[in-house]
Design a protein around this motif. Structure first.
Motif, short mmCIF file in Angstrom:
data_model
loop_
_atom_site.label_atom_id
_atom_site.label_comp_id
_atom_site.label_asym_id
_atom_site.label_seq_id
_atom_site.Cartn_x
_atom_site.Cartn_y
_atom_site.Cartn_z
N GLY A 1 15.84 -16.68 -7.60
CA GLY A 1 17.06 -15.91 -7.30
C GLY A 1 17.97 -16.81 -6.48
O GLY A 1 17.86 -18.03 -6.56
N GLY A 2 18.82 -16.21 -5.66
CA GLY A 2 19.71 -17.00 -4.81
C GLY A 2 18.91 -17.70 -3.71
O GLY A 2 17.85 -17.21 -3.32
N ILE A 3 19.43 -18.80 -3.19
CA ILE A 3 18.61 -19.56 -2.24
C ILE A 3 18.45 -18.88 -0.87
O ILE A 3 17.58 -19.24 -0.11
CB ILE A 3 19.08 -21.03 -2.06
N THR A 4 19.26 -17.85 -0.58
CA THR A 4 19.07 -17.15 0.69
C THR A 4 18.23 -15.88 0.52
O THR A 4 18.10 -15.07 1.44
CB THR A 4 20.42 -16.79 1.35
N GLY A 5 17.66 -15.69 -0.67
CA GLY A 5 16.76 -14.56 -0.89
C GLY A 5 15.32 -14.95 -0.59
O GLY A 5 15.07 -15.98 0.05
N VAL A 6 14.38 -14.12 -1.05
CA VAL A 6 12.96 -14.42 -0.84
C VAL A 6 12.32 -14.97 -2.13
O VAL A 6 11.30 -15.64 -2.09
CB VAL A 6 12.21 -13.18 -0.30
N THR B 1 18.35 -18.81 -9.67
CA THR B 1 18.99 -18.11 -10.81
C THR B 1 19.75 -16.87 -10.31
O THR B 1 19.77 -16.59 -9.11
CB THR B 1 17.95 -17.61 -11.84
N GLY B 2 20.30 -16.12 -11.25
CA GLY B 2 21.01 -14.88 -10.93
C GLY B 2 20.11 -13.70 -10.62
O GLY B 2 20.59 -12.64 -10.28
N GLY B 3 18.78 -13.86 -10.75
CA GLY B 3 17.85 -12.79 -10.36
C GLY B 3 17.02 -12.24 -11.51
O GLY B 3 16.90 -12.86 -12.58
N SER B 4 16.43 -11.07 -11.25
CA SER B 4 15.43 -10.44 -12.14
C SER B 4 15.80 -10.37 -13.62
O SER B 4 15.00 -10.75 -14.47
CB SER B 4 15.19 -9.00 -11.68
N VAL B 5 16.97 -9.84 -13.91
CA VAL B 5 17.32 -9.60 -15.31
C VAL B 5 17.51 -10.94 -16.02
O VAL B 5 17.02 -11.14 -17.14
CB VAL B 5 18.60 -8.72 -15.41
N VAL C 1 10.46 -11.22 -10.77
CA VAL C 1 11.18 -10.08 -11.34
C VAL C 1 10.80 -8.81 -10.57
O VAL C 1 9.63 -8.61 -10.27
CB VAL C 1 10.76 -9.96 -12.84
N GLN C 2 11.76 -7.98 -10.28
CA GLN C 2 11.46 -6.69 -9.62
C GLN C 2 10.55 -5.86 -10.54
O GLN C 2 10.71 -5.85 -11.76
CB GLN C 2 12.75 -5.92 -9.38
N SER C 3 9.64 -5.09 -9.91
CA SER C 3 8.70 -4.27 -10.69
C SER C 3 9.42 -3.26 -11.58
O SER C 3 8.99 -2.98 -12.70
CB SER C 3 7.73 -3.55 -9.75
N PRO D 1 6.82 -6.63 -1.03
CA PRO D 1 7.68 -5.46 -1.26
C PRO D 1 9.16 -5.83 -1.07
O PRO D 1 9.48 -6.69 -0.26
CB PRO D 1 7.24 -4.48 -0.17
N GLU D 2 10.02 -5.18 -1.83
CA GLU D 2 11.47 -5.41 -1.69
C GLU D 2 12.13 -4.08 -1.40
O GLU D 2 11.85 -3.07 -2.06
CB GLU D 2 12.05 -5.95 -2.99
N ALA D 3 13.05 -4.08 -0.45
CA ALA D 3 13.76 -2.85 -0.10
C ALA D 3 15.18 -2.93 -0.62
O ALA D 3 15.81 -3.99 -0.56
CB ALA D 3 13.77 -2.68 1.42
N PHE E 1 24.96 -4.42 -1.52
CA PHE E 1 23.56 -4.06 -1.81
C PHE E 1 22.78 -5.34 -2.11
O PHE E 1 23.28 -6.23 -2.78
CB PHE E 1 23.48 -3.18 -3.07
N TYR E 2 21.55 -5.38 -1.63
CA TYR E 2 20.66 -6.50 -1.99
C TYR E 2 19.24 -5.96 -1.98
O TYR E 2 18.77 -5.46 -0.96
CB TYR E 2 20.81 -7.64 -0.98
N THR E 3 18.58 -6.04 -3.11
CA THR E 3 17.17 -5.64 -3.18
C THR E 3 16.35 -6.89 -2.89
O THR E 3 16.31 -7.81 -3.71
CB THR E 3 16.84 -5.07 -4.57
N1 GLU Z 1 15.57 -8.70 -6.13
C1 GLU Z 1 16.62 -9.65 -6.41
C2 GLU Z 1 16.86 -9.71 -7.89
O1 GLU Z 1 16.03 -9.33 -8.65
C3 GLU Z 1 16.34 -11.03 -5.89
C4 GLU Z 1 15.85 -11.07 -4.47
C5 GLU Z 1 15.48 -12.42 -3.96
O2 GLU Z 1 15.98 -13.42 -4.49
O3 GLU Z 1 14.66 -12.46 -3.05
O4 GLU Z 1 17.88 -10.14 -8.35
#
Ligand code: GLU
Length: 323
Positions: free
Chosen positions: A34-39, A67-71, A87-89, A119-121, A194-196
């Motif tokens: 995902g983005g470099i400041t995410g987890v 990358t741009g994330g889960s999708v 990828v998010q569950s 876990p992601e909130a 919003f940020y999951t």
């Molecule tokens: N949950 C976010 C997504 O699926 C990414 C979160 C992260 O990079 O830690 O796009």
């Protein structure tokens, strides 16, 4: 002279051959994050680190891509651009069942689960001066719901709909990447985003430590949403993780889990090696990010909806984690 030349050629040929064989032995695999400041980004790095230590044994060299994330990650794994993706569950569930972004394309049949992670909130970060304390206060505001390709975009839409806020009519929705949202909030160009994401994360630290006062807003009044979808559950963000946030108690919201996915086309031995190195060195892995605090080997097998890849399954059976 002739003999010498022959020997030279033979030597060069055998050197080339063994070089070629060594090359063929190394399997390069890329993990989409995902983005470099995410987890996800440090998580991809943590997984890669575990398997790369045994490069000589497995011949695998793992690298990480922002990358741009889960999708985005699901789609890149499905078309062979990436071997693994975080990828998010909820997105894993939607992809394997042909829902949400995959409604037109149909079920992503080759998607395979490896394990789940932190876990992601669903995190709503808001400027105090915008008067936003809860999701219901977002009416009329300028809000980043996330880039297409991100996991959070659908979470934001679901939560807003659940509290009766229409993203087209009731607020000004932005579609920017989470890695850019913190500075836009600090610059006064958005009221909230919003940020999951897992906690703590660099993005939320950045958003809560600037000159503009920021709080994490609650997401409440969504019980019907939680009852409707099997992949959503209540979650709490400990405020102690963000000393700069203007909150006086932990934040009520909902959440999902981060999961590692791959394709049925990725060889069993590659998936086996990654699974084994993370699980065999679990204590070491767990220390690599504070968002892994609640991880257990057992809960890393929960929240998976795609079939488990046979390479991972082989390991889980070997160690008795699965029958
Ligand atoms: N949950 C976010 C997504 O699926 C990414 C979160 C992260 O990079 O830690 O796009």
């Amino acid at each position: 002279m002739k003999k010498g030349l022959f020997l030279g050629v033979a030597l060069a040929t055998s050197m080339l051959m063994s070089f070629g064989m060594a090359q063929a032995k190394t399997q390069f695999v890329t993990i989409g994050t995902g983005g470099i400041t995410g987890v996800y980004y440090p998580t991809g790095g943590a997984i890669a680190k575990m398997v790369n230590k045994k490069k000589k044994e497995y011949g695998i060299r793992a690298t990480v891509e922002s990358t741009g994330g889960s999708v985005f990650n699901v789609n890149a794994v499905m078309n062979g651009d990436l071997e693994f993706g975080i990828v998010q569950s909820d997105r894993q569930y939607q992809a394997i069942n042909g829902l949400a972004e995959w409604k037109d394309k149909g079920p992503q049949k080759d998607l395979r689960a490896v394990f789940s992670i932190h876990p992601e909130a669903v995190t709503l970060v808001a400027a105090v001066d915008a008067g936003i304390k809860d999701i219901k206060d977002l009416k009329g505001k300028k809000v980043n719901i996330g880039n297409p390709g991100s996991g959070q975009r659908q979470n934001a839409i679901d939560a807003l709909e659940a509290v009766g806020i229409n993203i087209d009519k009731d607020l000004q929705a932005e579609s920017i990447k989470a890695s850019e949202a913190a500075s836009l909030l600090q610059d006064g160009r958005i009221d909230a985003f919003f940020y999951t994401v897992g906690h703590p994360s660099g993005a939320i630290k950045e958003a809560t430590s600037g000159a503009r006062k920021v709080r994490l807003a609650t997401i409440t009044g969504i019980d019907a949403l939680l009852a409707k979808y099997p992949y959503y559950a209540k979650a709490t963000i400990p405020i102690s993780l963000y000393p700069g946030a203007q909150n006086d108690k932990d934040i009520e919201t909902f959440g999902v889990k981060a999961t590692l996915v791959t394709s049925a086309k990725v060889p069993d031995e590659v998936v086996y090696a990654i699974t084994k190195e993370v699980f065999d060195n679990f204590d070491e892995f767990k220390k690599l990010h504070p968002a892994y605090a609640t991880l257990t080997k057992k809960n890393m097998l929960e929240g998976l909806s795609a079939p488990i890849h046979p390479g991972a399954m082989k390991y889980y059976k070997e160690v008795g984690l699965m029958k």
